[in-house]
Write an enzyme that holds these catalytic residues in place. Sequence first.
Site, PDB file in Angstrom:
ATOM      1  N   GLU A 196      -0.656  -1.893   5.927  1.00 20.04           N
ATOM      2  CA  GLU A 196       0.300  -2.188   6.317  1.00 20.04           C
ATOM      3  C   GLU A 196       0.112  -0.834   6.952  1.00 20.04           C
ATOM      4  O   GLU A 196      -0.125  -0.347   8.397  1.00 20.04           O
ATOM      5  CB  GLU A 196       1.501  -2.144   5.917  1.00 20.04           C
ATOM      6  CG  GLU A 196       2.311  -2.505   7.206  1.00 20.04           C
ATOM      7  CD  GLU A 196       2.998  -0.981   7.404  1.00 20.04           C
ATOM      8  OE1 GLU A 196       3.269  -1.122   9.129  1.00 20.04           O
ATOM      9  OE2 GLU A 196       2.604  -0.393   6.822  1.00 20.04           O
ATOM     10  N   GLU A 197      -0.504   0.697   5.431  1.00 20.62           N
ATOM     11  CA  GLU A 197      -0.449   1.931   6.409  1.00 20.62           C
ATOM     12  C   GLU A 197      -2.011   2.335   6.894  1.00 20.62           C
ATOM     13  O   GLU A 197      -1.449   3.111   7.905  1.00 20.62           O
ATOM     14  CB  GLU A 197       0.086   2.661   5.306  1.00 20.62           C
ATOM     15  CG  GLU A 197       1.333   2.398   4.922  1.00 20.62           C
ATOM     16  CD  GLU A 197       2.328   3.016   5.507  1.00 20.62           C
ATOM     17  OE1 GLU A 197       2.403   3.283   7.041  1.00 20.62           O
ATOM     18  OE2 GLU A 197       3.311   3.239   5.073  1.00 20.62           O
ATOM     19  N   HIS A 230       7.755   8.638   5.348  1.00 16.11           N
ATOM     20  CA  HIS A 230       6.049   9.882   4.961  1.00 16.11           C
ATOM     21  C   HIS A 230       6.224  10.905   4.700  1.00 16.11           C
ATOM     22  O   HIS A 230       5.562  11.970   4.775  1.00 16.11           O
ATOM     23  CB  HIS A 230       5.960   9.140   6.449  1.00 16.11           C
ATOM     24  CG  HIS A 230       4.944   8.434   6.242  1.00 16.11           C
ATOM     25  ND1 HIS A 230       3.664   7.887   7.035  1.00 16.11           N
ATOM     26  CD2 HIS A 230       5.416   6.952   6.168  1.00 16.11           C
ATOM     27  CE1 HIS A 230       4.238   6.579   7.148  1.00 16.11           C
ATOM     28  NE2 HIS A 230       4.444   5.674   6.998  1.00 16.11           N
ATOM     29  N   ASP A 244       0.583  -1.266  -0.263  1.00 15.97           N
ATOM     30  CA  ASP A 244       0.061   0.386   0.055  1.00 15.97           C
ATOM     31  C   ASP A 244       0.811   0.809   0.053  1.00 15.97           C
ATOM     32  O   ASP A 244       1.992   1.795   0.554  1.00 15.97           O
ATOM     33  CB  ASP A 244      -0.672  -0.313   0.827  1.00 15.97           C
ATOM     34  CG  ASP A 244      -0.301  -0.549   2.204  1.00 15.97           C
ATOM     35  OD1 ASP A 244       0.603  -0.917   2.562  1.00 15.97           O
ATOM     36  OD2 ASP A 244      -1.206   0.267   3.333  1.00 15.97           O
TER      37      ASP A 244
END
Length: 386
Positions: A138-139, A361, A79
């Site tokens: 996962e995020e 990020h 993702d």
Amino acid sequence: MIQTKLIDSDLVAWTIQQRRHFHMHPELSGQEFKTAAYVKEKLTGFGIPIDSRFSAPNVVAFFKGSEGNKTIALRADMDALPLHEEGDNKPYISTVPGVMHGCGHDGHTATLLAAAKWMSENPHLVKNNIVLIFQSSEEASPSGAQQLVKEGVLDGVDAIYGIHYLSGMPLGKIGFATGYAMASSDDFDITIEGTGGHGGYPHQTVDPIYIATHLIQAFQSVVSRSLNPLHAGVISFGGMQAGNSYNVIPEKVTLQGTIRAMSFDGAELMHKKTAQLTESLCASFGAKGHYHFIEGTPPLYNHPEACAVAKDIIVKSFGEDVFLEKDPVMGAEDFSYYLKEKTGAFINVGMQSEKSQYPHHHPKFDIDEAAIPAGIELMIQLALNA
């Protein structure tokens, strides 16, 4: 650059091409259907069967080893993040506005695909059975790892390994922390219900803002006075909403925050104590405190026996000077759900350089593709020797 033994420049070039494809076509957590279809197409082309028992858009495949006495699982996350990518000089910049691979999952997916490709071309060298996990979400919550564990992805697995390209670790280094390596990550919402009124007559109110200041302070006592000092923990408030007038005491205040713990016991204690404090402290002021706990990911525990195997593989494959013993960090990673169930380790591949100078990020984050050969070789060596 780390020297590799098993792979050639053609496989590296192919992997970089795949990584750039994923980077240009990112998908958010739970929406990775085009990514999953692409992965399935490649695996099918390699002659590796897809296991259809698991929920989409996760992709799980099974490579049968020549002996099959042990089964090793390897995981990559697929993702992307809800970020608008910056950096016009990239020939492979995201084509999806507001979505980008800002954490390296495009590299993880491409690397595991490369390992699968190599195994399909060298089946006689692969003695272990290999479960290839291309994981969604996962995020975000709910976690894709948690879902796959519930669905039985680790049934029959002896050990599981995953890698993460890391911008905060020097290019040319590979390593991990043994034992508790990453923190749990849970969130909470709190509503304090008081009695609003005129700012000039506070004695006629139950002031939820004043109560909130006490609660914020009291939560820090959980870390300093309830948690074992040898077990790291963090409680941080990230949001507070109250009134919007100079002279009106509001009826209600809402708070949002996060809890991080470096042990299973610590996470449980902090959850319990913050809930108790909310109810009891608010009640002592004549207000009502409502605590809503949002379960996230557990602490990530790298099993010492798996770490010993991984370190041996790294040293033998790349040299003693490549391995780096890392300190634990308070970041979180849902690979922890796998390690809660099975022996394994989560390994970092360093890529800190001028190209990979921005943190994960960040809208300008990028993978230094010079780290990718080491990532592929590591995945293959884990498959062969774990």
